[in-house]
Design a protein around this motif. Structure first.
Motif, PDB file in Angstrom:
ATOM      1  N   THR A  79       0.828  -1.200   0.000  1.00 15.79           N
ATOM      2  CA  THR A  79       0.000   0.000   0.000  1.00 15.79           C
ATOM      3  C   THR A  79       0.867   1.257   0.000  1.00 15.79           C
ATOM      4  O   THR A  79       0.598   2.209  -0.733  1.00 15.79           O
ATOM      5  CB  THR A  79      -0.927   0.011   1.226  1.00 15.79           C
ATOM      6  N   HIS A  82       2.332   1.681  -3.366  1.00 14.43           N
ATOM      7  CA  HIS A  82       1.330   2.213  -4.309  1.00 14.43           C
ATOM      8  C   HIS A  82       1.199   3.723  -4.149  1.00 14.43           C
ATOM      9  O   HIS A  82       1.112   4.460  -5.141  1.00 14.43           O
ATOM     10  CB  HIS A  82      -0.021   1.537  -4.078  1.00 14.43           C
ATOM     11  N   SER A  83       1.206   4.200  -2.933  1.00 16.80           N
ATOM     12  CA  SER A  83       1.101   5.651  -2.722  1.00 16.80           C
ATOM     13  C   SER A  83       2.337   6.369  -3.257  1.00 16.80           C
ATOM     14  O   SER A  83       2.238   7.487  -3.765  1.00 16.80           O
ATOM     15  CB  SER A  83       0.883   5.974  -1.241  1.00 16.80           C
ATOM     16  N   GLN A  84       3.495   5.721  -3.181  1.00 19.29           N
ATOM     17  CA  GLN A  84       4.700   6.314  -3.748  1.00 19.29           C
ATOM     18  C   GLN A  84       4.607   6.393  -5.268  1.00 19.29           C
ATOM     19  O   GLN A  84       5.020   7.387  -5.870  1.00 19.29           O
ATOM     20  CB  GLN A  84       5.931   5.511  -3.339  1.00 19.29           C
ATOM     21  N   PHE A  85       4.024   5.366  -5.887  1.00 13.80           N
ATOM     22  CA  PHE A  85       3.816   5.409  -7.335  1.00 13.80           C
ATOM     23  C   PHE A  85       2.893   6.550  -7.726  1.00 13.80           C
ATOM     24  O   PHE A  85       3.108   7.218  -8.739  1.00 13.80           O
ATOM     25  CB  PHE A  85       3.245   4.087  -7.857  1.00 13.80           C
ATOM     26  N   ARG A  86       1.859   6.754  -6.937  1.00 16.34           N
ATOM     27  CA  ARG A  86       0.938   7.856  -7.220  1.00 16.34           C
ATOM     28  C   ARG A  86       1.653   9.194  -7.135  1.00 16.34           C
ATOM     29  O   ARG A  86       1.451  10.084  -7.959  1.00 16.34           O
ATOM     30  CB  ARG A  86      -0.248   7.817  -6.264  1.00 16.34           C
ATOM     31  N   SER A  87       2.506   9.340  -6.127  1.00  9.09           N
ATOM     32  CA  SER A  87       3.231  10.612  -5.991  1.00  9.09           C
ATOM     33  C   SER A  87       4.224  10.801  -7.137  1.00  9.09           C
ATOM     34  O   SER A  87       4.438  11.926  -7.594  1.00  9.09           O
ATOM     35  CB  SER A  87       3.936  10.694  -4.642  1.00  9.09           C
ATOM     36  N   GLY A  89       3.669   9.766 -10.165  1.00 10.31           N
ATOM     37  CA  GLY A  89       2.826  10.210 -11.277  1.00 10.31           C
ATOM     38  C   GLY A  89       2.512  11.691 -11.206  1.00 10.31           C
ATOM     39  O   GLY A  89       2.536  12.400 -12.220  1.00 10.31           O
ATOM     40  N   VAL A  90       2.237  12.179 -10.018  1.00 12.98           N
ATOM     41  CA  VAL A  90       1.950  13.609  -9.835  1.00 12.98           C
ATOM     42  C   VAL A  90       3.201  14.428 -10.167  1.00 12.98           C
ATOM     43  O   VAL A  90       3.128  15.443 -10.881  1.00 12.98           O
ATOM     44  CB  VAL A  90       1.471  13.890  -8.391  1.00 12.98           C
ATOM     45  N   ASN A  93       3.818  14.677 -13.964  1.00 15.12           N
ATOM     46  CA  ASN A  93       2.997  15.706 -14.625  1.00 15.12           C
ATOM     47  C   ASN A  93       3.570  17.105 -14.367  1.00 15.12           C
ATOM     48  O   ASN A  93       3.623  17.945 -15.270  1.00 15.12           O
ATOM     49  CB  ASN A  93       1.556  15.642 -14.137  1.00 15.12           C
ATOM     50  N   THR A 119      10.786   6.025 -17.278  1.00  4.97           N
ATOM     51  CA  THR A 119       9.397   5.594 -17.089  1.00  4.97           C
ATOM     52  C   THR A 119       9.199   4.181 -17.618  1.00  4.97           C
ATOM     53  O   THR A 119       8.482   3.376 -17.002  1.00  4.97           O
ATOM     54  CB  THR A 119       8.441   6.571 -17.806  1.00  4.97           C
ATOM     55  N   CYS A 126       7.132  -2.306 -12.374  1.00  7.62           N
ATOM     56  CA  CYS A 126       5.745  -2.414 -11.910  1.00  7.62           C
ATOM     57  C   CYS A 126       5.131  -3.757 -12.322  1.00  7.62           C
ATOM     58  O   CYS A 126       4.416  -4.387 -11.540  1.00  7.62           O
ATOM     59  CB  CYS A 126       4.931  -1.247 -12.461  1.00  7.62           C
TER      60      CYS A 126
END
Length: 145
Positions: A79, A82-87, A89-90, A93, A119, A126
């Protein structure tokens, strides 16, 4: 006037139960029997031994839940990963916007090419993580029918 005040006073304390448990039974166990009873009680997760013994005597449904700390730890780390992957992605961008804002299109494209390579490596990583997770679920998280 004083008589009315005395009549309204409550006695205090707990309200009596409709069907109190007044019958007491005593039994003795050997060391082996006691160890088995204690282990069953701990596995049940019930709040006290008396309720556990009553439910065992009258064949009420017993549920015992075993928590595998390794599995819990695995999912907690997954978990957080996963939150690190989301960050990431942010941040990705934000970097793209900043590149096009502060650099020429040619220079921004060169930086984006390097970012794209990284990436792609992250995407391969991933996929490996997903594969390892599926193997873990197949081996250790088998659903009981």
């Amino acid at each position: 006037m004083e008589e009315n005040n005395n009549n309204k006073r409550s006695k205090g304390g707990r309200t009596p139960k409709d069907d109190p448990s007044i019958h007491r039974h005593v039994f003795r166990l050997t060391d082996v029997e006691n160890a088995k009873l204690v282990s069953l009680f701990e596995a049940s997760g019930m709040p006290n031994k008396a309720k556990f013994i009553i439910s065992m005597l009258f064949s009420k449904e017993m549920k015992s839940v075993k928590i595998d700390k390794g599995t819990v730890d695995f999912y907690m780390r997954l978990t957080s990963f996963h939150s690190q992957f989301r960050s990431v992605g942010v941040n990705y961008n934000q970097i793209v916007k900043l590149l096009y804002r502060h650099f020429s299109e040619k220079k921004a494209a060169a930086f984006l090419y390097k970012l794209e390579k990284q990436t792609a490596e992250m995407a391969v990583l991933c996929q490996k993580i997903i594969q390892i997770t599926e193997e873990f679920e197949a081996k250790y998280l088998k659903k009981q029918p």
